[in-house]
Design a protein around this motif. Structure first.
Motif, PDB file in Angstrom:
ATOM      1  N   GLU A   1       5.753  -2.085  -6.027  1.00 41.48           N
ATOM      2  CA  GLU A   1       4.447  -2.663  -5.672  1.00 41.48           C
ATOM      3  C   GLU A   1       4.053  -2.373  -4.228  1.00 41.48           C
ATOM      4  O   GLU A   1       3.678  -3.273  -3.484  1.00 41.48           O
ATOM      5  CB  GLU A   1       4.470  -4.192  -5.890  1.00 41.48           C
ATOM      6  CG  GLU A   1       5.241  -4.583  -7.140  1.00 41.48           C
ATOM      7  CD  GLU A   1       4.429  -5.357  -8.124  1.00 41.48           C
ATOM      8  OE1 GLU A   1       3.220  -5.099  -8.214  1.00 41.48           O
ATOM      9  OE2 GLU A   1       5.007  -6.212  -8.808  1.00 41.48           O
TER      10      GLU A   1
ATOM     11  N   HIS B   1       1.480  -1.056  -3.037  1.00 38.86           N
ATOM     12  CA  HIS B   1       0.086  -1.315  -2.666  1.00 38.86           C
ATOM     13  C   HIS B   1      -0.095  -2.680  -2.012  1.00 38.86           C
ATOM     14  O   HIS B   1      -1.094  -2.933  -1.371  1.00 38.86           O
ATOM     15  CB  HIS B   1      -0.821  -1.203  -3.897  1.00 38.86           C
ATOM     16  CG  HIS B   1      -0.336  -2.030  -5.044  1.00 38.86           C
ATOM     17  ND1 HIS B   1       0.618  -1.584  -5.924  1.00 38.86           N
ATOM     18  CD2 HIS B   1      -0.624  -3.292  -5.414  1.00 38.86           C
ATOM     19  CE1 HIS B   1       0.873  -2.540  -6.805  1.00 38.86           C
ATOM     20  NE2 HIS B   1       0.131  -3.578  -6.520  1.00 38.86           N
TER      21      HIS B   1
ATOM     22  N   SER C   1       3.142   2.423  -7.016  1.00 34.56           N
ATOM     23  CA  SER C   1       1.860   1.902  -6.571  1.00 34.56           C
ATOM     24  C   SER C   1       0.929   1.722  -7.755  1.00 34.56           C
ATOM     25  O   SER C   1       0.876   2.563  -8.643  1.00 34.56           O
ATOM     26  CB  SER C   1       1.237   2.850  -5.543  1.00 34.56           C
ATOM     27  OG  SER C   1       0.030   2.293  -5.081  1.00 34.56           O
TER      28      SER C   1
ATOM     29  N   THR D   1      -2.235   1.631  -7.474  1.00 30.93           N
ATOM     30  CA  THR D   1      -3.462   2.373  -7.224  1.00 30.93           C
ATOM     31  C   THR D   1      -3.139   3.595  -6.383  1.00 30.93           C
ATOM     32  O   THR D   1      -2.140   3.620  -5.666  1.00 30.93           O
ATOM     33  CB  THR D   1      -4.496   1.501  -6.489  1.00 30.93           C
ATOM     34  OG1 THR D   1      -5.598   2.332  -6.120  1.00 30.93           O
ATOM     35  CG2 THR D   1      -3.915   0.876  -5.242  1.00 30.93           C
TER      36      THR D   1
ATOM     37  N   SER E   1      -8.553 -10.590  -4.971  1.00 32.37           N
ATOM     38  CA  SER E   1      -8.560  -9.148  -4.739  1.00 32.37           C
ATOM     39  C   SER E   1      -8.554  -8.423  -6.065  1.00 32.37           C
ATOM     40  O   SER E   1      -8.032  -8.917  -7.062  1.00 32.37           O
ATOM     41  CB  SER E   1      -7.358  -8.722  -3.902  1.00 32.37           C
ATOM     42  OG  SER E   1      -6.222  -8.626  -4.718  1.00 32.37           O
ATOM     43  N   THR E   2      -9.144  -7.239  -6.051  1.00 31.92           N
ATOM     44  CA  THR E   2      -9.236  -6.472  -7.279  1.00 31.92           C
ATOM     45  C   THR E   2      -7.854  -6.037  -7.747  1.00 31.92           C
ATOM     46  O   THR E   2      -7.572  -6.039  -8.945  1.00 31.92           O
ATOM     47  CB  THR E   2     -10.141  -5.256  -7.063  1.00 31.92           C
ATOM     48  OG1 THR E   2     -11.423  -5.750  -6.680  1.00 31.92           O
ATOM     49  CG2 THR E   2     -10.296  -4.462  -8.322  1.00 31.92           C
ATOM     50  N   SER E   3      -6.984  -5.684  -6.798  1.00 26.99           N
ATOM     51  CA  SER E   3      -5.661  -5.250  -7.246  1.00 26.99           C
ATOM     52  C   SER E   3      -4.919  -6.408  -7.919  1.00 26.99           C
ATOM     53  O   SER E   3      -4.202  -6.212  -8.893  1.00 26.99           O
ATOM     54  CB  SER E   3      -4.846  -4.667  -6.091  1.00 26.99           C
ATOM     55  OG  SER E   3      -4.656  -5.634  -5.099  1.00 26.99           O
ATOM     56  N   GLU E   4      -5.140  -7.629  -7.407  1.00 26.26           N
ATOM     57  CA  GLU E   4      -4.522  -8.787  -8.054  1.00 26.26           C
ATOM     58  C   GLU E   4      -5.123  -8.991  -9.448  1.00 26.26           C
ATOM     59  O   GLU E   4      -4.413  -9.311 -10.399  1.00 26.26           O
ATOM     60  CB  GLU E   4      -4.699 -10.034  -7.178  1.00 26.26           C
ATOM     61  CG  GLU E   4      -4.345 -11.373  -7.833  1.00 26.26           C
ATOM     62  CD  GLU E   4      -2.927 -11.470  -8.381  1.00 26.26           C
ATOM     63  OE1 GLU E   4      -2.046 -10.719  -7.935  1.00 26.26           O
ATOM     64  OE2 GLU E   4      -2.712 -12.309  -9.287  1.00 26.26           O
TER      65      GLU E   4
ATOM     66  N   GLN F   1      -3.524  -6.494 -11.762  1.00 21.00           N
ATOM     67  CA  GLN F   1      -2.151  -6.914 -12.059  1.00 21.00           C
ATOM     68  C   GLN F   1      -2.143  -8.057 -13.070  1.00 21.00           C
ATOM     69  O   GLN F   1      -1.372  -8.064 -14.012  1.00 21.00           O
ATOM     70  CB  GLN F   1      -1.459  -7.415 -10.783  1.00 21.00           C
ATOM     71  CG  GLN F   1      -0.910  -6.313  -9.914  1.00 21.00           C
ATOM     72  CD  GLN F   1       0.317  -5.689 -10.518  1.00 21.00           C
ATOM     73  OE1 GLN F   1       1.028  -6.310 -11.291  1.00 21.00           O
ATOM     74  NE2 GLN F   1       0.571  -4.440 -10.201  1.00 21.00           N
TER      75      GLN F   1
ATOM     76  N   ASP G   1     -10.139   0.818 -10.891  1.00 21.03           N
ATOM     77  CA  ASP G   1      -9.158   1.414  -9.986  1.00 21.03           C
ATOM     78  C   ASP G   1      -9.803   1.840  -8.677  1.00 21.03           C
ATOM     79  O   ASP G   1      -9.220   1.760  -7.620  1.00 21.03           O
ATOM     80  CB  ASP G   1      -8.479   2.603 -10.659  1.00 21.03           C
ATOM     81  CG  ASP G   1      -7.269   3.069  -9.842  1.00 21.03           C
ATOM     82  OD1 ASP G   1      -6.499   2.196  -9.405  1.00 21.03           O
ATOM     83  OD2 ASP G   1      -7.127   4.270  -9.614  1.00 21.03           O
TER      84      ASP G   1
ATOM     85  N   VAL H   1     -10.354  -0.932  -5.974  1.00 22.90           N
ATOM     86  CA  VAL H   1      -9.254  -1.432  -5.157  1.00 22.90           C
ATOM     87  C   VAL H   1      -9.463  -0.921  -3.744  1.00 22.90           C
ATOM     88  O   VAL H   1      -9.622   0.265  -3.525  1.00 22.90           O
ATOM     89  CB  VAL H   1      -7.900  -0.948  -5.701  1.00 22.90           C
ATOM     90  CG1 VAL H   1      -6.779  -1.407  -4.803  1.00 22.90           C
ATOM     91  CG2 VAL H   1      -7.692  -1.487  -7.101  1.00 22.90           C
TER      92      VAL H   1
END
Ligand SMILES: [Zn+2]
Ligand SMILES: [Zn+2]
Length: 798
Positions: A367, A369, A404, A406, A615-618, A621, A660, A663
């Motif tokens: 992880e 990122h 990663s 992203t 957050s977008t990455s969260e 996930q 994607d 992010v």
């Protein structure tokens, strides 16, 4: 692929890659204009040039893969290590009842293109970035490389010490990953034992270097105390391991429990199966990890801040020393075996100043990122520190592997984090994800997830989430009843082949998962479930009911493990007739982001979001908790009055089509002045305690010992620190920073036996304090009663 014919099949793999390369090349007409956009690919616009770059990347990958394959063919040690890695995973899957498991294409590509660095110590200035959609076996890919490195190092003469460090960015490691990695190492050790004429040395072992709580304390004695009762006698049945409770070697239908056993002689706790008697070397405390230098160290990023407080950490990075003749494990050069007051034993043996080539070759960041902003900057300095120590003890760098979620901003992130270049594996398909020409991934029929975005009108989204849960439960109960009464009409209503398929489908949706941004909301689900959901189910559906479990950052490892086991057991033990009899008791999970990392359960397929994660990455996930194997159904209840939620609600389609890309690039600045100020003290302390101590062959951690440092030592320390930062022209004069601190230490009134980092902290100088994690130094606030109020309170108590 357990035997020799694994190798010819790899030839086929490379040939197949080459065929695809030809297809990619031929599909570009010679008269395209490079800077023009090609027709949209998978909903995205890219230029012909970008497409050509992706073809170039695929060509590079083929080259790397071929180099790996040729090593396997031409070097018998590499071949042995490869075959035994294969055998390990074959056994691992076989024991889970999956004898037909095969490597996935991207796993082979990743594995083959990474082994050169392990074998020849080449390309160590390139970070291999493994990027696949979550849920796709990426952990197994890097575990395979870890196992390979362990075998390879043993066959080439290394008999003990660390082969790989695995780092996670969070305090809370994924419990399932702990279990998997433990199980794989146990299987690898079985193979090593079987062929111990070629893989010599100590058993493969695993150490957790993660925290300071009850499960993972600093001292051996703290793990040990759980094995004894109040009268200091061994408990009649030894406690079951929280890391891995069932024996991975026992047959599937009669598995023993793994219990913790005190190995008094080795001053360590070992794991032992109460059925087959297998003994496994898995360490939970810092001290055991330092003394037994496990083959694989699983750690949190933050924990490595310990390098500036703890002089024994260098044992994990190839530091000099020798084994205690009494069998207590490793002792760093010039240090005592164990002399800590609270520790259970005292051993006066002194470590010899011997080089021992026990440094790791692999450093794996899961992880990656998440290592961003301040956290990223500080981690970057500690990465530099770890690598510089390894270079000092071994003359080679580490091979960094990063996972990663992203690829957006990855190039810059790798540069800042490791000061290295990067290589993405497997890389995007030049013809777009989901293209029929995608070499690595196949587009599955139909969607993976269906996501509904909703905005509540009159109530808040918490109430909406509860109502959703209610209606979902009602739907499941009704469907089950319909299926029980008349399976034919149920199947034709939903267009399902037969009743067993229908039942299987229902089973996939038995456990709803709710996701909350705020911890309190998750708890409130538990408090309000009766009122909104349970009471209604009870009266309308034969006493059906709801009893959820809350999982948040407050949950212990044990809670998480129980939560996961409960889901599996619930689905396994589910009786479809129960809805007609006493009613079905639902067991939803109410969770925060704690589930986003590593709670990987195929049983979870229905999810409710209370609000959009920050957050977008969260969000990505969290989303991938459902729909791993089966269709995931997601209801996202936006906050009705938050600007960001509103914007995403309005642009729902567009947002999801380009997730994607949304992010955010990861801002890290390795050489920001504030960042340097934050870590310079840690680098200074680590430089003395772990670098100079190693170089000089004796521990240096007291004021008196710092006083004895020569001006040459000072110079070397400055050089060392500059190297950890990895860049010249820093906005900080390292020489001055070092001299300031040394003067502070030796010129004050402190006792000569004082631990020198404490002298710096006490000075009150800004930035004279060590990092305790990677989050930056913050002023500590002490909240307590003032003396007058305390006295008053005492008065009242009387
Ligand atoms: Zn067993
Ligand atoms: Zn000893």
């Amino acid at each position: 692929m357990s035997s020799e014919n694994a190798i010819p099949s790899l030839d086929g793999f490379v040939n197949e890659m080459k065929k695809y390369l030809e297809i990619y090349k031929n599909n570009i007409s010679p008269d395209i204009i490079e800077n023009e956009f090609q027709p949209r690919v998978a909903g995205r616009e890219i230029t012909w040039k970008e497409r050509k770059d992706l073809i170039k990347q695929f060509t590079d990958l083929i080259n790397q893969v071929e180099i790996g394959l040729n090593l396997i063919k031409s070097n018998s040690n590499v071949k042995e290590a490869f075959l035994k890695t294969n055998e390990t995973f074959y056994n691992y899957y076989l024991n889970q009842g999956k004898p037909d498991s095969r490597w996935r294409l991207f796993q082979i590509a990743f594995f083959l293109s990474s082994i050169k660095s392990v074998v020849e110590k080449k390309d160590l200035d390139i970070v291999n970035v493994l990027h696949v959609d979550t849920g796709g076996g990426k952990s197994e890919a890097y575990f395979a490389l870890v196992v390979f490195a362990s075998f390879y190092e043993r066959i080439t003469g290394k008999e003990e010490g660390v082969s790989a460090i695995v780092k996670f960015p969070l305090r809370m490691l994924s419990i399932q990953q702990l279990e998997r990695v433990s199980s794989i190492i146990i299987h690898a050790e079985e193979i090593r034992k079987k062929y111990n004429d070629i893989f010599k040395g100590s058993p493969f072992s695993l150490g957790y270097y993660v925290g300071s709580d009850d499960e993972f304390p600093d001292l051996y004695i703290k793990v040990r105390k759980n094995l004894y009762d109040e009268t200091k006698n061994l408990k009649s049945s030894a406690p079951i391991s929280k890391i891995i409770s069932k024996c991975p070697l026992c047959p599937q239908d009669s598995k023993g429990n793994i219990r913790l056993i005190d190995d008094e002689k080795g001053k360590r706790i070992i794991h032992k199966c109460d059925k087959c008697g297998g003994e496994y070397y898995i360490y939970q405390s810092d001290r055991e990890v330092f003394r037994w230098r496990p083959t694989v160290v699983v750690s949190t990023v933050d924990k490595w801040a310990g390098l500036s407080q703890q002089r024994r950490v260098r044992s994990l990075l190839g530091g000099n020393g020798s084994m205690c003749p009494k069998g207590h494990g490793f002792i760093p050069s010039g240090d005592k075996c164990e002399d800590k007051d609270e520790e259970y034993f005292e051993c006066e043996n002194i470590g010899e100043n011997k080089k021992n080539h026990t440094e790791p070759i692999l450093s794996i960041q899961d992880e990656m990122h998440l290592l961003r902003e301040g956290f990223g900057t500080i981690s970057a300095h500690f990465e530099g520190l770890i690598e510089t120590i390894v270079e000092e003890t071994s003359n080679h760098k580490l091979k960094h592997i990063a996972m990663s979620a992203t690829l957006n901003g990855t190039k810059k992130q790798i540069e800042e984090l490791y000061n290295k270049k990067y290589f993405v594996i497997p890389g995007r398909c030049p013809e777009g994800a989901g293209s029929p020409n995608d070499f690595f991934f196949e587009k599955k029929e139909g969607p993976k997830r269906i996501i509904y975005g909703l905005k509540p009108n009159l109530r808040d989204n918490h109430y909406a989430s509860l109502r959703t849960l209610l209606h979902f439960a009602e739907f499941i109960i009704r469907s089950q009843k319909e299926l029980n009464i008349d399976s034919n009409s149920f199947c034709s209503k939903y267009d399902i082949i037969g009743s067993s398929e229908a039942q299987e489908l229902i089973n996939q949706y038995l456990i709803p998962l709710t996701y909350h941004i705020k911890k309190q909301d998750a708890y409130d689900m538990g408090h309000l479930e009766d009122a909104v959901v349970g009471d209604r189910l009870k009266t309308h559906f034969n006493g059906s009911y709801v009893k959820g479990a809350v999982l948040t950052g407050d949950s212990s490892l044990d809670d998480l493990k129980k939560g996961i086991d409960r889901v599996r057991e619930f689905v396994n033990n589910y009786d479809p007739k129960i809805v007609d009899k006493e009613g079905l008791i639902f067991e939803p999970i109410y969770a925060t982001s704690v589930v986003s990392h590593g709670v990987d359960l195929n049983e979870l397929n229905f999810m409710i979001f209370q609000g959009l994660p920050y957050s977008t990455s969260e969000y990505i996930q969290a989303l991938s908790r459902v729909g791993r194997k089966n269709l995931g159904i997601v209801l996202l209840w936006f906050y009705p009055n938050r600007v960001r939620d509103d914007s995403f609600y309005r642009n729902f389609d567009r947002y999801h089509n380009s997730l994607d890309h949304e992010v955010r690039p990861i801002p890290i600045n390795r050489s920001s002045r504030l960042g340097l100020q934050q870590t310079i003290n840690s680098m200074f302390c680590a430089g003395i305690m772990n670098y100079l101590s190693n170089k000089n062959g004796r521990p240096i951690y007291l004021k008196s010992q710092v006083r004895e440092l020569t001006s040459k030592d000072h110079e070397e320390l400055v050089e060392f620190i500059s190297k950890t930062y990895g860049k010249t022209g820093l906005d900080l004069n390292i020489h001055d920073e070092v001299e300031k601190r040394i003067n502070q230490i030796i010129n004050g009134n402190d006792k000569e036996k004082e631990f020198f980092p404490n002298i710096l902290t006490k000075s009150g100088e800004p930035f004279f304090r060590n990092q305790s994690g990677m989050r930056g130094i913050q002023k500590q606030l002490v909240l307590e009663l003032n003396p007058r109020d305390e006295a008053m309170l005492k008065q009242k108590e009387k």
